[in-house]
Design an enzyme around this catalytic site. Structure first.
Site, PDB file in Angstrom:
ATOM      1  N   LYS A   1       1.579  -4.024   7.145  1.00  9.71           N
ATOM      2  CA  LYS A   1       2.999  -3.770   6.151  1.00  9.71           C
ATOM      3  C   LYS A   1       3.973  -3.677   5.618  1.00  9.71           C
ATOM      4  O   LYS A   1       3.755  -3.856   4.847  1.00  9.71           O
ATOM      5  CB  LYS A   1       1.396  -2.556   5.483  1.00  9.71           C
TER       6      LYS A   1
ATOM      7  N   THR B   1       0.461  -1.268  -0.078  1.00  7.41           N
ATOM      8  CA  THR B   1       0.337   0.221   0.290  1.00  7.41           C
ATOM      9  C   THR B   1       1.001   1.375  -0.116  1.00  7.41           C
ATOM     10  O   THR B   1       1.915   1.118   0.281  1.00  7.41           O
ATOM     11  CB  THR B   1      -1.069  -0.186   2.096  1.00  7.41           C
ATOM     12  N   ASP B   2       0.669   2.124  -0.931  1.00 11.11           N
ATOM     13  CA  ASP B   2       1.161   3.700  -0.349  1.00 11.11           C
ATOM     14  C   ASP B   2       1.427   4.262   0.793  1.00 11.11           C
ATOM     15  O   ASP B   2       1.414   5.516   1.273  1.00 11.11           O
ATOM     16  CB  ASP B   2       0.451   4.740  -1.499  1.00 11.11           C
ATOM     17  N   GLU B   3       0.519   3.479   1.539  1.00 10.94           N
ATOM     18  CA  GLU B   3       0.743   3.750   2.948  1.00 10.94           C
ATOM     19  C   GLU B   3       1.270   3.956   4.409  1.00 10.94           C
ATOM     20  O   GLU B   3       2.107   4.368   5.092  1.00 10.94           O
ATOM     21  CB  GLU B   3      -1.190   3.007   4.529  1.00 10.94           C
TER      22      GLU B   3
ATOM     23  N   TYR C   1      -2.080  -0.077  10.883  1.00 14.93           N
ATOM     24  CA  TYR C   1      -2.379  -1.220   9.519  1.00 14.93           C
ATOM     25  C   TYR C   1      -1.081  -0.949   9.090  1.00 14.93           C
ATOM     26  O   TYR C   1      -0.742  -2.467   8.303  1.00 14.93           O
ATOM     27  CB  TYR C   1      -3.268  -0.553   9.118  1.00 14.93           C
TER      28      TYR C   1
END
Length: 347
Positions: A152, A124-126, A148
């Site tokens: 990741k 994810t970009d997060e 979260y």
């Protein structure tokens, strides 16, 4: 391609990858491994299951023995299974670590033991954390800010160890926020649409100034298979879009489609414990290989509204009709007990 395994393939993003794989590789055997939590729905891939195009196995990706059996003989494994809703991660962070970190570790170890020739990991970009200006590139430092995104990022670190130590054929992708049909209405776009379809007001975190980019899940699925074919082992690829909105602008966009005024419908609610102000990634690396998005949210919004209007019964009580609720509960029990079962569907 003889056999493609897609974890989380009954979920939102995963089911679109299944669609793309079935279309792109008509002769391949496609196997979906999914735990069938609340966000998984057999109806997302039922058209493939009914036609015997896809085999659905219900089980936990953190189960190493199960993963070995599932990936045996696979030409490609796409790992899309994950706990992904940030709000949930604040209250249930250990489950996020178990699924996203241990689950990834178990799967990649199974792929190593079974000598799978290529693995695409959906991140994810997060993991980049807040990007207040400009855009994060693939080699930027990871600075996750919530349970979260931390889970990741941790999963990626395990994969990096496997790439370095075992020379595992892994490619990592990091994508913007996704939108599309079949997305569970905990995320902002389907939630706003479903609220307006049912005459409810729109809850907005904080002051609505947080910014996000939105990528069509159809473009995302196409990019996943593009990277599977052309991505270099050991590399990371950002999958992005130019469409950027604040949460308030998103509310305005949805309200405008319904012919309503956002000023009369928004309730500002307490923000998350921490809410990144902005995510932004550079996807020039993938663009230079020949990929670019083909869809836009503004053009797709009408299609989304029509789909949720036609399928609103899915979310009457989160799990839909009593019949679907019974199926979901049965699948969840199988996963909880550690059992794996092929879903048998009769027509």
């Amino acid at each position: 391609m003889r056999k493609i395994v897609i974890t989380g393939g009954a979920g939102f993003a995963g089911s679109h990858i299944v669609d793309e794989a079935c279309q792109k590789y008509p002769d391949a055997r496609v196997v979906v491994l999914d735990k069938m939590t609340y966000a998984g729905d057999v109806r997302n891939i039922s058209h493939h299951v009914f036609s015997n195009r896809v085999q659905l196995l219900v089980g936990d990706v953190a189960d190493l023995d199960l993963c070995r059996r599932v990936v045996k003989g696979a030409c490609l494994v796409i790992h899309a299974a994950a706990e992904s809703h940030v709000d949930n991660s604040f209250g249930n962070s250990l489950e996020f670590t178990r699924t996203n970190v241990l689950g990834t570790h178990a799967l990649i170890e199974a792929c190593r033991q079974e000598r799978v020739p290529k693995v695409v990991h959906v991140s994810t970009d997060e993991v980049y954390g807040e990007v207040m200006s400009g855009a994060a590139a693939e080699d930027d430092v990871l600075r996750p800010t919530n349970p979260y995104s931390s889970s990741k990022a941790a999963a990626e670190m395990i994969l990096r160890g496997y790439i370095q130590s075992y020379h595992e054929p892994i490619v990592i992708i990091r994508a913007n926020n996704l939108y599309g049909i079949r997305q569970f209405p905990e995320k902002i776009i389907p939630r706003f649409i479903c609220h307006l379809l049912t005459g409810r007001r729109l809850p907005l975190h904080g002051n609505g100034s947080n910014r996000r980019h939105y990528l069509s899940t159809r473009d995302f699925a196409r990019a996943v298979l593009f990277v599977a074919e052309q991505g270099v082992v050991g590399e990371t690829y950002n999958i992005g879009t130019t469409e950027e909105y604040t949460n308030l602008e998103m509310a305005e966009l949805v309200c405008k489609h319904f012919g309503r005024s956002v000023d009369q419908l928004v309730d500002f609610v307490p923000d998350r414990p921490f809410n990144d102000a902005r995510y932004s990634i550079s996807w020039s690396k993938l663009q230079g290989m020949g990929w670019k998005p083909q869809h836009s949210l503004r053009e797709d919004l009408g299609m989304l509204v029509d789909w949720y209007r036609d399928n609103l019964e899915r979310y009457t009580e989160l799990f839909g009709t009593p019949e679907v609720q019974a199926i979901t509960q049965t699948l969840a029990m199988l996963a909880t007990s550690g059992a794996a079962a092929e879903l048998k569907v009769t027509t």
